[in-house]
Scaffold this motif. Structure first.
Motif, PDB file in Angstrom:
ATOM      1  N   ALA A  26       0.818  -1.211   0.000  1.00 26.13           N
ATOM      2  CA  ALA A  26       0.000   0.000   0.000  1.00 26.13           C
ATOM      3  C   ALA A  26       0.849   1.256   0.000  1.00 26.13           C
ATOM      4  N   VAL A  27       1.988   1.200   0.673  1.00 25.28           N
ATOM      5  CA  VAL A  27       2.947   2.305   0.686  1.00 25.28           C
ATOM      6  C   VAL A  27       4.321   1.707   0.432  1.00 25.28           C
ATOM      7  N   LYS A  50      -2.425   7.366   0.682  1.00 26.16           N
ATOM      8  CA  LYS A  50      -2.314   8.531   1.565  1.00 26.16           C
ATOM      9  C   LYS A  50      -2.776   8.228   2.991  1.00 26.16           C
ATOM     10  N   SER A  51      -3.928   7.590   3.115  1.00 27.22           N
ATOM     11  CA  SER A  51      -4.457   7.303   4.451  1.00 27.22           C
ATOM     12  C   SER A  51      -3.587   6.294   5.186  1.00 27.22           C
ATOM     13  N   THR A  52      -3.068   5.320   4.461  1.00 24.65           N
ATOM     14  CA  THR A  52      -2.171   4.348   5.086  1.00 24.65           C
ATOM     15  C   THR A  52      -0.905   5.029   5.583  1.00 24.65           C
ATOM     16  N   LEU A  53      -0.356   5.927   4.787  1.00 24.47           N
ATOM     17  CA  LEU A  53       0.821   6.681   5.220  1.00 24.47           C
ATOM     18  C   LEU A  53       0.496   7.509   6.456  1.00 24.47           C
ATOM     19  N   PHE A  54      -0.671   8.173   6.453  1.00 25.89           N
ATOM     20  CA  PHE A  54      -1.099   8.951   7.613  1.00 25.89           C
ATOM     21  C   PHE A  54      -1.161   8.072   8.861  1.00 25.89           C
ATOM     22  N   GLY A  59       0.734   6.554  14.146  1.00 23.99           N
ATOM     23  CA  GLY A  59       0.968   5.464  15.077  1.00 23.99           C
ATOM     24  C   GLY A  59      -0.170   4.480  15.204  1.00 23.99           C
ATOM     25  N   THR A  60      -1.221   4.639  14.418  1.00 22.16           N
ATOM     26  CA  THR A  60      -2.317   3.667  14.452  1.00 22.16           C
ATOM     27  C   THR A  60      -1.977   2.418  13.637  1.00 22.16           C
ATOM     28  N   VAL A  61      -0.991   2.537  12.769  1.00 22.23           N
ATOM     29  CA  VAL A  61      -0.477   1.402  11.998  1.00 22.23           C
ATOM     30  C   VAL A  61       1.045   1.455  12.066  1.00 22.23           C
ATOM     31  N   ARG A  62       1.667   0.316  12.235  1.00 21.50           N
ATOM     32  CA  ARG A  62       3.134   0.259  12.253  1.00 21.50           C
ATOM     33  C   ARG A  62       3.657  -0.142  10.883  1.00 21.50           C
ATOM     34  N   GLY A 242      -0.357   4.983  -6.541  1.00 21.72           N
ATOM     35  CA  GLY A 242       0.069   3.595  -6.459  1.00 21.72           C
ATOM     36  C   GLY A 242       0.997   3.291  -5.308  1.00 21.72           C
ATOM     37  N   GLY A 243       0.862   4.013  -4.211  1.00 24.25           N
ATOM     38  CA  GLY A 243       1.667   3.762  -3.025  1.00 24.25           C
ATOM     39  C   GLY A 243       3.038   4.402  -3.024  1.00 24.25           C
TER      40      GLY A 243
END
Length: 268
Positions: A26-27, A50-54, A59-62, A242-243
């Protein structure tokens, strides 16, 4: 944030961030810097990452690889609430408020999160579980109240302070969420489509507030689909597709980049 130490702390850096979901990246190896005193925008089409990077920054996703730095500190392994204590706040694309609480109490939550305020105080001669005396807790309570009132005033929400949040329209709830994030006194603010649902007057207030925060040395990073708002607000733009990052630099240059206009249909 008037001294150099505070300004140095107000810098968010991503280095080589990678996040995979199953076999999908995803990123993919993204670098980004949100410096103090500047408004940085992250743009791109839906599904760009974008949201995954955010989420990785907040810190909600490592991330699976790469590093996130807040100031000069590596916070990659810290959960979201620890990053809040260090001065990072965020808002969400989907409005997240407590509908049964008043507008003021929703905002107050942000101030309490940053101070780490605990529950009711014990006997005067004893220290609380957080190691605070009653005098210290009184000072904390005053800080929380002052920050709550200040954030409500900033967004013109004083008249709705006692009203239940669940009874408010979308535009007001967006401002409540922004006020809650600011009530914690962050050094770095991540904004996920902050203008969504706002009318013209509310958007104008938002623009004024964000510019004022940047002038005072805060680092702001926003995801935004409104190309006109990005052009009006941002000093620097990062464009994803595209990540991966396809362009980064001064706002006018990036928004005119053919790679960006091809990938991001919102640019007109």
């Amino acid at each position: 944030m008037s001294n150099s130490h505070d300004r140095a702390a107000a810098r968010l850096t991503a280095r080589g961030i990678v996040r995979r979901y199953g076999g999908i990246e995803a990123v993919g190896g993204v670098d980004l810097v949100a410096p103090p005193g500047r408004i940085t925008a992250l743009v791109g089409p839906n599904g760009a990452g974008k949201s995954t990077l955010f989420d990785c920054l907040a810190g909600t996703v490592r991330p699976d690889a790469g590093r996130v730095l807040l100031g000069g500190r590596d916070v990659t392994g810290l959960p979201a609430h620890r990053r809040v204590r260090l001065g990072l706040a965020r808002t969400f694309q989907q409005i997240a408020v407590f509908p049964t609480l008043s507008v003021a109490d929703n905002v107050r939550v942000g101030a309490e999160q940053r101070t780490g305020r605990a529950g009711p105080a014990g006997p005067a001669e004893a220290r609380t579980v957080t190691g605070q005396t009653l005098a210290e807790r009184t000072l904390t309570e005053r800080t929380v109240t002052e920050r709550t009132v200040g954030a409500l005033r900033l967004f013109g929400l004083q008249g709705l302070a006692a009203e239940p949040a669940g009874a408010q329209p979308t535009g007001v709830l967006r401002l409540v969420e922004l006020a809650r994030a600011l009530a914690g006194g962050p050094r770095v603010l991540l904004l996920d489509e902050p203008a969504a649902g706002l009318d013209a007057a509310q958007t104008a207030r938002l623009v004024s507030v964000l510019r004022g925060l940047a002038e005072r040395g805060m680092a702001l990073l926003l995801v935004e689909h409104d190309a006109e708002l990005v052009a009006e607000l941002a000093d620097t733009v990062y464009a994803m597709a595209g990540g991966r990052m396809v362009a980064a630099g001064p706002t006018a240059t990036v928004l005119a980049d053919p790679r960006v206009t091809r990938a991001w249909g919102a640019v007109g």
